[in-house]
Design a protein around this motif. Sequence first.
Motif, PDB file in Angstrom:
ATOM      1  N   ILE A 101       0.863  -1.177   0.000  1.00  0.00           N
ATOM      2  CA  ILE A 101       0.000   0.000   0.000  1.00  0.00           C
ATOM      3  C   ILE A 101       0.899   1.227   0.000  1.00  0.00           C
ATOM      4  O   ILE A 101       1.908   1.283   0.709  1.00  0.00           O
ATOM      5  N   ILE A 102       0.555   2.182  -0.847  1.00  0.00           N
ATOM      6  CA  ILE A 102       1.392   3.351  -1.069  1.00  0.00           C
ATOM      7  C   ILE A 102       0.527   4.596  -0.924  1.00  0.00           C
ATOM      8  O   ILE A 102      -0.588   4.654  -1.443  1.00  0.00           O
ATOM      9  N   LEU A 103       1.061   5.588  -0.258  1.00  0.00           N
ATOM     10  CA  LEU A 103       0.331   6.801   0.076  1.00  0.00           C
ATOM     11  C   LEU A 103       0.999   7.983  -0.601  1.00  0.00           C
ATOM     12  O   LEU A 103       2.232   8.089  -0.600  1.00  0.00           O
ATOM     13  N   GLY A 104       0.206   8.884  -1.191  1.00  0.00           N
ATOM     14  CA  GLY A 104       0.849  10.041  -1.773  1.00  0.00           C
ATOM     15  C   GLY A 104      -0.074  11.013  -2.466  1.00  0.00           C
ATOM     16  O   GLY A 104      -1.244  10.728  -2.731  1.00  0.00           O
ATOM     17  N   GLY A 105       0.488  12.203  -2.763  1.00  0.00           N
ATOM     18  CA  GLY A 105      -0.129  13.161  -3.666  1.00  0.00           C
ATOM     19  C   GLY A 105       0.334  12.839  -5.083  1.00  0.00           C
ATOM     20  O   GLY A 105       0.525  11.679  -5.436  1.00  0.00           O
ATOM     21  N   THR A 106       0.571  13.846  -5.900  1.00  0.00           N
ATOM     22  CA  THR A 106       0.993  13.555  -7.267  1.00  0.00           C
ATOM     23  C   THR A 106       2.383  12.934  -7.302  1.00  0.00           C
ATOM     24  O   THR A 106       2.647  12.017  -8.084  1.00  0.00           O
ATOM     25  N   MET A 107       3.306  13.407  -6.448  1.00  0.00           N
ATOM     26  CA  MET A 107       4.657  12.855  -6.446  1.00  0.00           C
ATOM     27  C   MET A 107       4.638  11.392  -6.000  1.00  0.00           C
ATOM     28  O   MET A 107       5.210  10.518  -6.653  1.00  0.00           O
ATOM     29  N   GLY A 108       3.979  11.136  -4.885  1.00  0.00           N
ATOM     30  CA  GLY A 108       3.915   9.775  -4.377  1.00  0.00           C
ATOM     31  C   GLY A 108       3.165   8.842  -5.306  1.00  0.00           C
ATOM     32  O   GLY A 108       3.501   7.656  -5.425  1.00  0.00           O
ATOM     33  N   THR A 109       2.129   9.364  -5.974  1.00  0.00           N
ATOM     34  CA  THR A 109       1.351   8.539  -6.895  1.00  0.00           C
ATOM     35  C   THR A 109       2.174   8.181  -8.125  1.00  0.00           C
ATOM     36  O   THR A 109       2.104   7.050  -8.628  1.00  0.00           O
ATOM     37  N   ASP A 110       2.958   9.123  -8.611  1.00  0.00           N
ATOM     38  CA  ASP A 110       3.850   8.848  -9.741  1.00  0.00           C
ATOM     39  C   ASP A 110       4.766   7.672  -9.403  1.00  0.00           C
ATOM     40  O   ASP A 110       4.931   6.731 -10.190  1.00  0.00           O
ATOM     41  N   LEU A 111       5.349   7.698  -8.227  1.00  0.00           N
ATOM     42  CA  LEU A 111       6.197   6.597  -7.763  1.00  0.00           C
ATOM     43  C   LEU A 111       5.386   5.320  -7.577  1.00  0.00           C
ATOM     44  O   LEU A 111       5.825   4.223  -7.943  1.00  0.00           O
ATOM     45  N   ALA A 112       4.200   5.454  -7.012  1.00  0.00           N
ATOM     46  CA  ALA A 112       3.359   4.290  -6.713  1.00  0.00           C
ATOM     47  C   ALA A 112       3.021   3.488  -7.967  1.00  0.00           C
ATOM     48  O   ALA A 112       2.984   2.255  -7.938  1.00  0.00           O
ATOM     49  N   LEU A 113       2.782   4.168  -9.080  1.00  0.00           N
ATOM     50  CA  LEU A 113       2.433   3.476 -10.312  1.00  0.00           C
ATOM     51  C   LEU A 113       3.568   2.571 -10.774  1.00  0.00           C
ATOM     52  O   LEU A 113       3.335   1.455 -11.260  1.00  0.00           O
ATOM     53  N   ASP A 114       4.813   3.036 -10.611  1.00  0.00           N
ATOM     54  CA  ASP A 114       5.964   2.208 -10.975  1.00  0.00           C
ATOM     55  C   ASP A 114       6.085   0.990 -10.054  1.00  0.00           C
ATOM     56  O   ASP A 114       6.362  -0.124 -10.506  1.00  0.00           O
ATOM     57  N   VAL A 115       5.901   1.212  -8.762  1.00  0.00           N
ATOM     58  CA  VAL A 115       6.020   0.108  -7.808  1.00  0.00           C
ATOM     59  C   VAL A 115       4.968  -0.964  -8.102  1.00  0.00           C
ATOM     60  O   VAL A 115       5.266  -2.159  -8.107  1.00  0.00           O
ATOM     61  N   CYS A 116       3.736  -0.543  -8.362  1.00  0.00           N
ATOM     62  CA  CYS A 116       2.674  -1.518  -8.620  1.00  0.00           C
ATOM     63  C   CYS A 116       2.936  -2.298  -9.903  1.00  0.00           C
ATOM     64  O   CYS A 116       2.660  -3.510  -9.973  1.00  0.00           O
ATOM     65  N   GLN A 117       3.474  -1.642 -10.920  1.00  0.00           N
ATOM     66  CA  GLN A 117       3.767  -2.357 -12.166  1.00  0.00           C
ATOM     67  C   GLN A 117       4.898  -3.364 -11.996  1.00  0.00           C
ATOM     68  O   GLN A 117       5.005  -4.318 -12.761  1.00  0.00           O
ATOM     69  N   ALA A 118       5.744  -3.150 -10.982  1.00  0.00           N
ATOM     70  CA  ALA A 118       6.867  -4.062 -10.759  1.00  0.00           C
ATOM     71  C   ALA A 118       6.447  -5.361 -10.087  1.00  0.00           C
ATOM     72  O   ALA A 118       7.224  -6.315 -10.049  1.00  0.00           O
ATOM     73  N   LEU A 119       5.225  -5.406  -9.559  1.00  0.00           N
ATOM     74  CA  LEU A 119       4.748  -6.586  -8.837  1.00  0.00           C
ATOM     75  C   LEU A 119       3.829  -7.417  -9.720  1.00  0.00           C
ATOM     76  O   LEU A 119       3.054  -6.875 -10.504  1.00  0.00           O
ATOM     77  N   PRO A 120       3.878  -8.734  -9.604  1.00  0.00           N
ATOM     78  CA  PRO A 120       3.086  -9.595 -10.482  1.00  0.00           C
ATOM     79  C   PRO A 120       1.585  -9.433 -10.263  1.00  0.00           C
ATOM     80  O   PRO A 120       1.127  -8.998  -9.198  1.00  0.00           O
ATOM     81  N   LEU A 121       0.834  -9.809 -11.288  1.00  0.00           N
ATOM     82  CA  LEU A 121      -0.617  -9.865 -11.175  1.00  0.00           C
ATOM     83  C   LEU A 121      -0.987 -10.815 -10.044  1.00  0.00           C
ATOM     84  O   LEU A 121      -0.401 -11.889  -9.902  1.00  0.00           O
ATOM     85  N   GLY A 122      -1.921 -10.398  -9.205  1.00  0.00           N
ATOM     86  CA  GLY A 122      -2.360 -11.230  -8.087  1.00  0.00           C
ATOM     87  C   GLY A 122      -1.805 -10.795  -6.751  1.00  0.00           C
ATOM     88  O   GLY A 122      -2.317 -11.210  -5.710  1.00  0.00           O
ATOM     89  N   VAL A 123      -0.763  -9.962  -6.765  1.00  0.00           N
ATOM     90  CA  VAL A 123      -0.250  -9.401  -5.509  1.00  0.00           C
ATOM     91  C   VAL A 123      -1.105  -8.180  -5.171  1.00  0.00           C
ATOM     92  O   VAL A 123      -1.183  -7.237  -5.961  1.00  0.00           O
ATOM     93  N   PRO A 124      -1.782  -8.150  -4.012  1.00  0.00           N
ATOM     94  CA  PRO A 124      -2.607  -6.982  -3.670  1.00  0.00           C
ATOM     95  C   PRO A 124      -1.775  -5.700  -3.682  1.00  0.00           C
ATOM     96  O   PRO A 124      -0.732  -5.621  -3.038  1.00  0.00           O
ATOM     97  N   LYS A 125      -2.249  -4.711  -4.416  1.00  0.00           N
ATOM     98  CA  LYS A 125      -1.518  -3.452  -4.557  1.00  0.00           C
ATOM     99  C   LYS A 125      -2.520  -2.299  -4.496  1.00  0.00           C
ATOM    100  O   LYS A 125      -3.378  -2.159  -5.365  1.00  0.00           O
ATOM    101  N   TYR A 126      -2.413  -1.509  -3.443  1.00  0.00           N
ATOM    102  CA  TYR A 126      -3.345  -0.418  -3.191  1.00  0.00           C
ATOM    103  C   TYR A 126      -2.609   0.913  -3.175  1.00  0.00           C
ATOM    104  O   TYR A 126      -1.528   1.026  -2.591  1.00  0.00           O
ATOM    105  N   VAL A 127      -3.221   1.910  -3.815  1.00  0.00           N
ATOM    106  CA  VAL A 127      -2.677   3.263  -3.818  1.00  0.00           C
ATOM    107  C   VAL A 127      -3.724   4.192  -3.213  1.00  0.00           C
ATOM    108  O   VAL A 127      -4.863   4.249  -3.688  1.00  0.00           O
ATOM    109  N   VAL A 128      -3.345   4.858  -2.151  1.00  0.00           N
ATOM    110  CA  VAL A 128      -4.220   5.862  -1.530  1.00  0.00           C
ATOM    111  C   VAL A 128      -3.665   7.217  -1.957  1.00  0.00           C
ATOM    112  O   VAL A 128      -2.577   7.607  -1.565  1.00  0.00           O
TER     113      VAL A 128
END
Length: 411
Positions: free
Chosen positions: A102-129
């Motif tokens: 789970i990743i928390l952020g505004g625009t900066m944190g969300t930009d980073l969060a999108l990369d982190v989520c794409q790095a994890l395989p399908l089926g791994v729970p990935k939440y962005v707040v």
Amino acid sequence: MMSQDKTILVVGTYDTKDDELNYLCGRIVDQGGRVLTMDVSVLGDPSTPTDYSKHAVAEEGGSSIQAAIDSGDENTAMQIMAYGASLLASRLHTEGKVDGVIILGGTMGTDLALDVCQALPLGVPKYVVSTVSFSQLLPPERLAADIQMILWAGGLYGLNSVCKSSLSQAAGAVLGAARAVEKSSGDKPLIGMTSFGKTILRYMVSLKPALEDRGFEVAVFHATGMGGRAFESLAAEGRFACVMDFATQEIGNHLMGGLSAGVDRLTNAGQTATPQMVAPACYDLVDMVGWKDLPERMSHKPAHDHNRLLKSVVLDADERREVARAHAEKLATAKGATAFLMPKGGCNEWDRPGADLHDQDGLTAFVSEIEAALPDNVEYIPLECHINDPEFTAKVLQVLDRWVSDGTIKT
């Protein structure tokens, strides 16, 4: 209290959002989960040390916090952190240390969060707040196929009762997902198939039970952008024993500005040498957002309002030739067995003779271009039928049985 059975990776800038991130961690722990914390700050420090410091994050990506600071640019600095965070999150998951993120952020944190989520395989729970969840700022091609987003309402600066509502729901969601996710057993070879709903394409209705009778598991992906991304992500991991990519409309979507599944559509099965059968269902249509006005260059074209969300625009003959060439260029890179099935009677229910979107000249243009452009590594199989006819299904099963018999498909 429930046993502490799942570990959630909690990522954010702990220098500026320390209270919010610690609150989120506390809610996960209160529900019986465990947390590992990752700081992706650059300038400041958290109130207490995190499990993975900002220095560890930067170094994971082959850089350093000093390099991020010396760049003098916040965008460059955050990309350094995003790269390191993605590699670190992927490694932690591979090592079995985390069950979700789970990743928390505004625009900066969300930009980073999108990369982190794409790095994890399908089926791994990935939440962005995020303060920009569901925003048009987020390009579809950067969204992991199974990403979950929760709007961080009232959360720009500091804790309050409004943002606690979002954070507490997010804590329960990611922990619940990590506990509930049913991992693939892998006891049957998996076939990945693309399609649309039964009103326009029907081959999966007869193919799925026939494939299951042969001992395969079948996953059908809705090829409307995100479905294609999910399909391609699994193909890139080599998860399929065989691919039946029969709804390749997203190639035209990408070329013409429609609902794209990304530039790598129709390439990943080939790159992993996965045996693939391909057919061009709905090649003649580009799916656009139904509630938006069409671009000027498409406003004069015939179109089908599928519902209030989705509008399909009909391509002309020249555009269909361009789509055909794009198919051929992508398939030319395939390293495994590849067959292209061309139903010359039409490729969706709306383009049958007498139907509203039938265009025989356009179909002829596509077929002739495909026949001229397909490379030698692709087996070309012309069919004198419509894609929804039983003859199409019969030919697919014939090719499948041949590939199973000669060992092309591993069962």
